[in-house]
Design a protein around this motif. Structure first.
Motif, mmCIF file in Angstrom:
data_model
loop_
_atom_site.group_PDB
_atom_site.id
_atom_site.type_symbol
_atom_site.label_atom_id
_atom_site.label_comp_id
_atom_site.label_asym_id
_atom_site.label_seq_id
_atom_site.Cartn_x
_atom_site.Cartn_y
_atom_site.Cartn_z
ATOM 1 N N MET A 1 1.016 -1.278 0.061
ATOM 2 C CA MET A 1 -0.036 0.015 -0.053
ATOM 3 C C MET A 1 0.902 1.166 0.176
ATOM 4 S SD MET A 1 -3.119 1.683 0.255
ATOM 5 C CE MET A 1 -4.317 0.237 0.767
ATOM 6 N N ARG A 2 0.445 2.071 -0.890
ATOM 7 C CA ARG A 2 1.162 3.513 -0.985
ATOM 8 C C ARG A 2 0.400 4.671 -0.970
ATOM 9 N NH1 ARG A 2 6.301 3.878 -2.725
ATOM 10 N NH2 ARG A 2 5.988 5.857 -3.836
ATOM 11 N N VAL A 3 0.691 5.478 -0.314
ATOM 12 C CA VAL A 3 -0.417 6.452 0.512
ATOM 13 C C VAL A 3 0.148 7.776 0.218
ATOM 14 C CG1 VAL A 3 -1.820 7.320 2.183
ATOM 15 C CG2 VAL A 3 -1.426 4.836 1.957
ATOM 16 N N GLY A 4 -0.491 8.514 -0.307
ATOM 17 C CA GLY A 4 -0.098 10.021 -0.520
ATOM 18 C C GLY A 4 -1.117 10.814 0.482
ATOM 19 N N ILE A 5 -0.693 11.801 0.959
ATOM 20 C CA ILE A 5 -1.451 12.879 1.860
ATOM 21 C C ILE A 5 -1.123 14.381 1.283
ATOM 22 C CG2 ILE A 5 -1.899 13.805 4.189
ATOM 23 C CD1 ILE A 5 -0.168 11.280 5.324
ATOM 24 N N ILE A 6 -2.415 14.858 1.194
ATOM 25 C CA ILE A 6 -2.459 16.173 0.824
ATOM 26 C C ILE A 6 -3.140 17.085 1.797
ATOM 27 C CG2 ILE A 6 -3.797 17.784 -0.953
ATOM 28 C CD1 ILE A 6 -3.898 15.495 -3.091
ATOM 29 N N GLY A 7 -2.649 18.554 2.103
ATOM 30 C CA GLY A 7 -2.812 19.082 2.938
ATOM 31 C C GLY A 7 -2.217 20.320 3.247
ATOM 32 N N ASN A 8 -2.548 21.245 4.096
ATOM 33 C CA ASN A 8 -1.841 22.470 4.102
ATOM 34 C C ASN A 8 -0.576 22.321 4.874
ATOM 35 O OD1 ASN A 8 -1.303 25.398 3.951
ATOM 36 N ND2 ASN A 8 -2.545 26.029 5.747
ATOM 37 N N TYR A 9 0.608 21.468 4.622
ATOM 38 C CA TYR A 9 1.361 21.183 5.401
ATOM 39 C C TYR A 9 2.804 22.119 4.838
ATOM 40 C CZ TYR A 9 -1.762 17.778 6.444
ATOM 41 O OH TYR A 9 -2.957 16.958 7.048
ATOM 42 N N GLY A 10 3.646 22.232 5.919
ATOM 43 C CA GLY A 10 4.946 22.866 5.390
ATOM 44 C C GLY A 10 5.017 24.186 5.672
ATOM 45 N N HIS A 11 4.158 24.871 6.330
ATOM 46 C CA HIS A 11 4.108 26.264 6.503
ATOM 47 C C HIS A 11 4.721 26.723 7.930
ATOM 48 C CE1 HIS A 11 2.678 28.086 3.176
ATOM 49 N NE2 HIS A 11 1.378 27.641 2.840
ATOM 50 N N ASN A 12 5.232 25.599 8.673
ATOM 51 C CA ASN A 12 5.196 26.025 10.162
ATOM 52 C C ASN A 12 3.997 26.441 10.922
ATOM 53 O OD1 ASN A 12 8.224 25.233 10.234
ATOM 54 N ND2 ASN A 12 8.828 27.556 9.350
ATOM 55 N N ASN A 13 2.865 26.057 10.504
ATOM 56 C CA ASN A 13 1.955 26.054 11.531
ATOM 57 C C ASN A 13 1.621 24.703 12.079
ATOM 58 O OD1 ASN A 13 -0.759 26.059 12.359
ATOM 59 N ND2 ASN A 13 -1.535 27.419 10.916
ATOM 60 N N ASN A 14 2.046 24.985 13.399
ATOM 61 C CA ASN A 14 2.116 23.560 14.302
ATOM 62 C C ASN A 14 0.917 22.814 14.469
ATOM 63 O OD1 ASN A 14 5.059 22.806 14.521
ATOM 64 N ND2 ASN A 14 5.008 24.582 15.488
ATOM 65 N N GLY A 15 -0.292 23.607 14.221
ATOM 66 C CA GLY A 15 -1.536 22.928 14.446
ATOM 67 C C GLY A 15 -1.605 21.901 13.020
ATOM 68 N N ASP A 16 -1.358 22.440 12.017
ATOM 69 C CA ASP A 16 -1.343 21.586 10.733
ATOM 70 C C ASP A 16 -0.232 20.713 10.893
ATOM 71 O OD1 ASP A 16 -3.462 22.942 9.331
ATOM 72 O OD2 ASP A 16 -1.934 24.399 8.755
ATOM 73 N N GLU A 17 0.787 20.801 11.507
ATOM 74 C CA GLU A 17 2.062 19.909 11.505
ATOM 75 C C GLU A 17 1.438 18.757 12.629
ATOM 76 O OE1 GLU A 17 4.231 19.603 9.231
ATOM 77 O OE2 GLU A 17 3.415 21.664 8.621
ATOM 78 N N ALA A 18 0.685 19.161 13.446
ATOM 79 C CA ALA A 18 0.051 18.325 14.629
ATOM 80 C C ALA A 18 -0.777 17.253 13.788
ATOM 81 C CB ALA A 18 -0.668 19.014 15.741
ATOM 82 N N ILE A 19 -1.612 17.825 13.054
ATOM 83 C CA ILE A 19 -2.493 16.881 12.241
ATOM 84 C C ILE A 19 -1.845 15.943 11.407
ATOM 85 C CG2 ILE A 19 -4.189 16.846 10.183
ATOM 86 C CD1 ILE A 19 -5.068 19.664 11.137
ATOM 87 N N LEU A 20 -0.793 16.364 10.852
ATOM 88 C CA LEU A 20 -0.060 15.534 9.887
ATOM 89 C C LEU A 20 0.763 14.307 10.622
ATOM 90 C CD1 LEU A 20 1.132 14.469 6.988
ATOM 91 C CD2 LEU A 20 2.928 16.342 7.325
#
Length: 377
Positions: free
Chosen positions: A1-20
């Motif tokens: 299984m190979r999985v891609g994840i799309i989201g608002n990541y990489g902006h140093n917003n640690n809320g989004d990084e917590a989601i990831l």
């Protein structure tokens, strides 16, 4: 299984990084996928690779104008997606049209994944605001392409129903509840240590449409209420942030307006999700504006008061059955009464938040079962 994840990541917003971080933990801890088989579509691939130890690909290419950027983004993303089995769009507040790029970008990428032969899952997302015809068009197209749809709260599900989506929509709660919590809040006899997070509300350096008068009123309201609490309750205040450095700057602006600066500390650091959980766990109570400062505090089993600068904060306080601890950002005088209420039922409140924290963690993890069941259909 190979999985891609799309989201608002990489902006140093640690809320989004917590989601990831929570989503990667769910995928790998469940045995659903090996970490080396995860690729994240990120605003800053090198940042995402360094932070999370996974492969990463640009979320968006910029080629001079919108049409050229869109064509290159689709062309380059398709090359990667043709090698994947599943593409997850989420989590975070992706289903909205407050920012012009969001609805078209995530919809087009989801449709590109579908056209590349991938199963598409909209997973752990928030919905709203959705106020434009274009936003509704793109969001509905994305939902139609997905084999499973899971939102992070009941109000998001209701909003998607209101714009005409009839397919099954599950509520699983935010993947950030799956961020590993190495430590938890220890019950205390009274509130002495208070953590505070602030967002640059209407700041000219940050807000989409700045309003200096509203920003100044917000700063003074926060500073006055926190000073009042220090005087009444003999507290120590620790400011920390989930988006660095923007949130640190606003906390400095608040602190500069306070009279009792000897009782405050500002953590001028880019804290990762696990560090935010640890910081929250060390407090008796957290007064938070950013949604994920509240989510990660509940993850740590720490009681919270939410400053509702955005509907998603009020929605979350209602989801945890604590709307009485939601304070409107334009009426910060109510922060002291909310604090007084927390103190009056302190022992009970700590037990309730601990119980709710465990429930939410279990519910967030249930999202992996949904992905696995849909994959077998």
């Amino acid at each position: 299984m190979r999985v891609g994840i799309i989201g608002n990541y990489g902006h140093n917003n640690n809320g989004d990084e917590a989601i990831l971080a929570g989503l990667i933990h769910q995928l790998t801890a469940s045995g659903f996928v090996e970490k080396e088989n995860i690729i994240v579509f990120s605003n800053a691939p090198s940042n995402t690779k360094a932070r999370h130890g996974v492969a990463s690909h640009p979320l968006l290419y910029k080629e001079g104008n919108t049409a050229k950027s869109a064509l290159k983004t689709v062309r380059e993303s398709r090359k990667v997606m043709k090698q994947l089995d599943l593409v997850i769009v989420g989590g975070g507040g992706l289903l909205m049209d407050m920012y012009k790029r969001d609805a078209p970008l995530y919809s087009v990428l989801g449709l590109t994944a579908k056209a590349s032969g991938c199963r598409v899952a909209v997973h752990g997302v928030g919905a709203g605001p959705i106020t434009t015809k274009m936003g509704r068009f793109f969001i509905k197209r994305l939902i139609q392409a997905a084999s499973s749809v899971a939102v992070r709260d009941e109000k998001s599900r209701r909003l998607l129903r209101e714009i005409g989506i009839s397919k099954d929509i599950h509520v699983i709660y935010d993947p950030a509840f799956s961020v590993p919590a190495g430590v938890a809040h220890q019950p205390s006899g009274r509130i002495r240590k208070v953590g505070v997070t602030a967002v640059p509300y209407f700041s000219s350096q940050y807000w989409p449409q700045a309003d200096p008068a509203k920003y100044e009123a917000y700063l003074n309201g926060m500073a006055g209420s926190l000073d009042d609490l220090i005087e009444r309750k003999e507290l120590t205040i620790t400011f920390f942030s989930t988006k660095y450095p923007e949130d640190v700057e606003v906390t400095k602006d608040i602190a500069a307006r306070m009279n009792h600066q000897q009782h405050i500390e500002i953590l001028d650091e880019n804290l990762g999700p696990e560090q935010i959980v640890e910081t929250a766990a060390a407090q008796d109570l957290v007064i938070g504006t950013r949604l994920h400062s509240l989510i990660l505090s509940v993850n740590a089993e720490t009681p919270i008061i939410g400053i509702t600068y955005h509907k998603k904060v009020r929605d979350f306080m209602e989801e945890i059955n604590k709307p009485e601890y939601a304070v409107a950002v334009d009426d910060l005088s109510q922060l002291v009464p909310a604090f007084e209420k927390a103190g009056s039922e302190w022992e009970e409140l700590q037990v309730e938040i601990s119980t709710r924290s465990n429930d939410l963690k279990e519910n967030a993890a249930e999202g992996m079962n949904l992905l696995q069941r849909k994959g077998q259909n």
